[in-house]
Design an enzyme around this catalytic site. Structure first.
Site, PDB file in Angstrom:
ATOM      1  N   TRP A 163       0.842  -1.203   0.000  1.00  0.00           N
ATOM      2  CA  TRP A 163       0.000   0.000   0.000  1.00  0.00           C
ATOM      3  C   TRP A 163       0.879   1.256   0.000  1.00  0.00           C
ATOM      4  O   TRP A 163       0.556   2.252  -0.637  1.00  0.00           O
ATOM      5  CB  TRP A 163      -0.898   0.001   1.238  1.00  0.00           C
ATOM      6  CG  TRP A 163      -1.755   1.244   1.341  1.00  0.00           C
ATOM      7  CD1 TRP A 163      -3.004   1.430   0.821  1.00  0.00           C
ATOM      8  CD2 TRP A 163      -1.408   2.469   1.996  1.00  0.00           C
ATOM      9  NE1 TRP A 163      -3.449   2.692   1.110  1.00  0.00           N
ATOM     10  CE2 TRP A 163      -2.493   3.355   1.826  1.00  0.00           C
ATOM     11  CE3 TRP A 163      -0.294   2.901   2.700  1.00  0.00           C
ATOM     12  CZ2 TRP A 163      -2.495   4.642   2.347  1.00  0.00           C
ATOM     13  CZ3 TRP A 163      -0.286   4.182   3.218  1.00  0.00           C
ATOM     14  CH2 TRP A 163      -1.379   5.036   3.039  1.00  0.00           C
ATOM     15  N   HIS A 164       1.996   1.156   0.721  1.00  0.00           N
ATOM     16  CA  HIS A 164       2.851   2.332   0.837  1.00  0.00           C
ATOM     17  C   HIS A 164       3.526   2.694  -0.476  1.00  0.00           C
ATOM     18  O   HIS A 164       3.847   3.856  -0.707  1.00  0.00           O
ATOM     19  CB  HIS A 164       3.915   2.121   1.921  1.00  0.00           C
ATOM     20  CG  HIS A 164       3.369   2.271   3.288  1.00  0.00           C
ATOM     21  ND1 HIS A 164       2.748   1.248   3.955  1.00  0.00           N
ATOM     22  CD2 HIS A 164       3.325   3.343   4.127  1.00  0.00           C
ATOM     23  CE1 HIS A 164       2.356   1.680   5.142  1.00  0.00           C
ATOM     24  NE2 HIS A 164       2.686   2.950   5.272  1.00  0.00           N
ATOM     25  N   GLY A 165       3.768   1.743  -1.300  1.00  0.00           N
ATOM     26  CA  GLY A 165       4.419   2.080  -2.566  1.00  0.00           C
ATOM     27  C   GLY A 165       4.510   0.877  -3.474  1.00  0.00           C
ATOM     28  O   GLY A 165       4.566  -0.265  -3.020  1.00  0.00           O
TER      29      GLY A 165
END
Lengths: 385, 458
Positions: free
Chosen positions: B320-322
């Site tokens: 989700w973060h990257g």
């Protein structure tokens, strides 16, 4: 997955909202405390810079000019304006030609004017790289102290020798003193700063506090902000860097003079802009208007530009531009002087004279009737050579 | 539009009084929506198309869900839409890169063109919020919002739009349904939160970023001490950056009478990885708990399944973060850390004999180590940093002492906050002095920062 082990103090139920914790620190002030903090901060913002003037020594000598390293220190410029207003008889304002880019402090136009006029003190209020658009901003926002004085305003035609110098190219490029130019209107085509930056510049120049913080950076932190400075000097104590001794810079940039004779005489193709459409000319006129509106006696010195570098075509265009400038100055009752070009050997480049050039120019000015009348306050005829 | 900019200051100085004037009228919500959309459109007006589409779709889908018998199907539409948008805008490049790498390794002479799609700011945040709303309505935990305007404000409420907190409908919608009861305390506490957040972002995060960037841009040029200190400072930088944003968002919302959830709770004082995730980006970790971990089975079906679910949740959270393998590894490393600390906590020796401070330092060291994968450009660079930390020699790290003093000062403050010495921090002199000094420091010494927040890229 989520297990609360440390529940922060809730601060909400009293006012009817959901039970949401305030935060994870104690930094919260009551209404009264905020009012007290606001008073202290407001006092610091309003009186801090003035108080600083009492702490930091500023004793400009007779040939003082803003040090090269402080060229972007507009707060110091404002302070110098206040000093000059009290301690000088006339102010010479302009770009690096007035500042004396290639000469020492005792080789500038203001130095020779002071020397040759015998009893008048001329202050060198030039700023390196201050093209007319920047100069207008400098006078408008930081030169408010220049009121009711005699002012010699220099116009360097260099700024009209190309669309780029005139800031008219649509292609973005970095130019000097962009914080001084109008951020929104009139539009400067080559200035592409984002609106957020323009807005911050526009706001900050009305708040002297920010000009003062900029002064601290320029004077004590090598023009860097504190974080960047500590990265450069990781083990230095920032407080010790604030020595309260302002930068000194008496020498000009003689070391930049290379092949002066050849360069000064070599003709170079110029792409003059039309005077009517010139942005720099427009801003120069703004400077005249600002100074006059503040009750100053304005005398305009045009050039002398290094005509030895020009071919016949360039010279013809330049003459036409000179004619236009002359017309406007006459129409607006602005005394002026358009000296002939100095000998080629007295130029370093297209517009900067060497010290002998400045001496010669000062001598011409002092003989000029309009100058004598407007600045020296003498109506008698000029002395013979 | 960044909170720490004059543009936002002017925006808020205009939007806030109008909000105060209209909040008791029917136009209050409409103004809030207008202001939120203006705020969002400042970066790129095209973003509005996406948020308006997403808002409208979830509004219609949830309406259909409550009226028709195909509740599950409508929920699937909402989730598919959210994941589809996220996949397209956030992961298309990542997927293409991996397909091309696979084709290349199989010597297949074809490369899919790079999609070149720009990730709209805040997409991950508002999509998660919108999807969770649909799920909560489906589960019967909340009532459907019948007003489209209110639903749109819930999705786009500007203080939290760009980087959270990812609010739950159960918290935010009821506040939007009633006229906010704005008190002086809301304003003063909102201001306090904002000042702390501004200081964290401008004075601390952006400061540390200078040193970290210098080292992480060329890790091969630096020796162990510089790499350790840069990694240490990165951990604090991301904390100050993100929690600073959250504080400002919560402060602005609070001044408007809206209470957003706490998103950070001194995470570097955590005594276990589970505790860390209960303190770090709380709105996201609780989101993953409620909508991924528990639906996967949570801890209900034995140790193996519990760890599998934990692992999947952490890896998805990483992704989700990257869209990069470094984030996947970061999530996996955290999952392994959670297994380890969870097992350790079951032992009496660890629970009772190991001092709390040692546990806190161990967890901090572990989290800091994991940040290497988060910050590195690639797995190769992360590996280079790790190997150089352990194998390169000593050289003067030239790390600003002032930065370390500020970081340790904050850390000490946090330790004191969670200790019996909190009363010292609660004293008027300390609170008052802290606020005045922070504002003066910001005004005099802080850079004219225009660095965006790290989490805006997620």
């Amino acid at each position: 997955m989520v297990k609360k082990e440390s529940k922060p103090k809730s601060a909400s139920a009293a006012t009817g909202g959901p039970d949401v914790p305030f935060g994870s620190n104690c930094v919260r002030l009551s209404r009264r405390e905020w009012i007290a903090a606001a008073i202290i901060l407001l006092a610091a913002f309003c009186f801090g810079p003035a108080l600083w003037e009492r702490i930091e020594k500023f004793e400009p000598g007779p040939d003082y000019r803003l040090p090269y390293a402080s060229g972007y220190d507009y707060w110091l410029y404002g302070r110098y304006c206040r000093w000059a207003h009290k301690n000088s008889d006339a102010l010479v304002i302009g770009d690096s030609v007035v500042w004396g880019h290639y000469v020492d402090t005792d080789g500038t136009l203001s130095h020779y004017l002071s020397r040759d006029s015998a009893d008048l003190r001329f202050a060198n209020m030039g700023v390196d790289g201050a093209h007319p658009a920047a100069l207008a901003g400098l006078l408008r926002y930081y030169g408010r102290a220049v009121t009711g004085r005699k002012v010699v305003l220099h116009l360097n035609p260099l700024w009209m020798t190309s669309k780029k110098q005139d800031l008219q190219t649509e292609k973005q490029f970095r130019f000097n003193h962009s914080r001084l130019v109008p951020q929104f209107f009139p539009r400067i085509p080559c200035y592409w700063a984002p609106y957020s930056k323009r807005l911050s510049v526009a706001i900050e120049r009305y708040l002297p506090f920010f000009a003062w913080t900029s002064h601290l950076r320029i004077s004590y932190f090598d023009s860097m902000d504190l974080p960047a400075w500590t990265v450069e000097h990781p083990y230095a104590n920032p407080l010790k860097a604030v020595t309260l001794v302002l930068p000194e810079d008496k020498r000009g940039k003689q070391d930049e003079i290379i092949g002066r004779g050849e360069r000064a005489a070599a003709p170079g193709g110029m792409d003059w802009v039309e005077l009517e459409g010139s942005l720099q000319w427009r801003f120069f006129r703004d400077s005249v208007k600002i100074l006059k509106a503040r009750g100053n006696t304005v005398f305009v010195l045009v050039g002398p530009f290094n005509e030895h570098r020009m071919g016949a075509e360039d010279l013809a265009v330049y003459r036409k531009i000179q004619g236009g400038i002359e017309t406007w100055l006459r129409q607006n009752d602005v005394p002026y002087f358009m000296p002939p070009a100095l000998p080629a050997a007295l130029y370093v480049d297209a517009s900067h004279p060497v010290a002998e050039g400045y001496a010669s120019l000062a001598a011409q000015l002092i003989r000029n009737a309009a100058f004598r009348s407007a600045i020296l306050g003498r109506s008698e005829s000029a002395p013979a050579d | 539009m960044l909170f720490h900019s004059w543009v936002f200051a002017i925006f808020f100085l205009v939007a806030y009084p109008i909000y105060l004037a209209l909040r008791r009228t029917r136009l209050g919500l409409l103004w809030l929506l207008t202001a939120s959309y203006l705020f969002y459109a400042w970066a790129n007006p095209l973003y509005l198309v996406l948020i308006a589409y997403s808002t409208l779709l979830d509004y219609v889908v949830v309406a259909r869900m409550t009226r028709s018998g195909h509740r599950k199907a409508w929920l699937a539409v909402s989730i598919a839409n959210g994941l589809g948008l996220l996949g397209f805008f956030k992961y298309a490049g990542f997927i293409t890169d991996n397909i091309n790498a696979l084709l290349s390794s199989l010597s297949i002479p074809y490369a899919a063109p790079a999609p070149g799609i720009l990730l709209p700011v805040g997409l991950s945040f508002y999509l998660f919020q919108s999807v969770s709303y649909a799920i909560d309505v489906y589960r019967g935990r909340i009532e459907r919002e019948t007003s489209l305007i209110r639903h749109a404000v819930f999705v786009s409420f500007f203080p939290r739009l760009l980087a959270g907190p990812i609010e739950r409908a159960g918290n935010l919608l009821p506040q939007l349904r009633q006229t906010p009861r704005l008190s002086a305390e809301d304003v003063t506490e909102g201001l306090s939160l904002f000042v702390v957040g501004l200081f964290k972002k401008v004075a601390l995060a952006d400061y540390l970023a200078i040193y970290v960037k210098q080292i992480y841009d060329a890790p091969g040029d630096f020796q162990s001490p510089a790499l350790i200190l840069a990694t240490f400072l990165f951990g604090w930088r991301i904390y100050f950056d993100f929690s600073g944003y959250t504080d400002m968002a919560r402060g602005v919302a609070r001044m408007m009478g809206i209470r957003l959830m706490l998103n950070f709770n001194n995470p570097y004082l955590a005594t276990s990885l589970g505790d860390f995730w209960a303190r770090w980006h709380i709105s996201l970790s609780s989101w993953f708990k409620d909508y991924v971990y528990i639906p996967l089975g949570g801890n209900r079906r034995g140790a193996f399944n519990t760890y599998r679910n934990m692992f999947l949740t952490m890896v998805i959270s990483g992704l989700w973060h990257g869209a990069a393998w470094t984030f996947v590894i970061w999530g996996a490393v955290h999952a392994l850390g959670r297994f380890a600390t969870r097992e350790l906590e079951r032992t009496t020796f660890y629970r009772e004999r190991i001092p709390k401070l040692v546990k806190q330092l161990l967890i901090f060291a572990f989290v800091t180590f994991a940040w290497i994968f988060f910050e590195a450009d690639s797995i190769g660079q992360a590996w280079l940093i790790i190997t150089r930390i352990f194998t390169s020699g000593f050289a003067d790290p030239r790390c600003p002492v002032l930065a370390l003093v500020l970081v340790f000062g904050v850390w000490l403050y946090q330790f004191a906050y969670e200790s019996r010495f909190r009363w010292v921090l609660e004293s008027r002199g300390v609170r008052f002095g802290a606020v005045v000094l922070m504002i003066l420091y910001l005004a005099i010494f802080a850079p004219a920062s225009d660095q965006a927040f790290i989490y805006l890229q997620f």
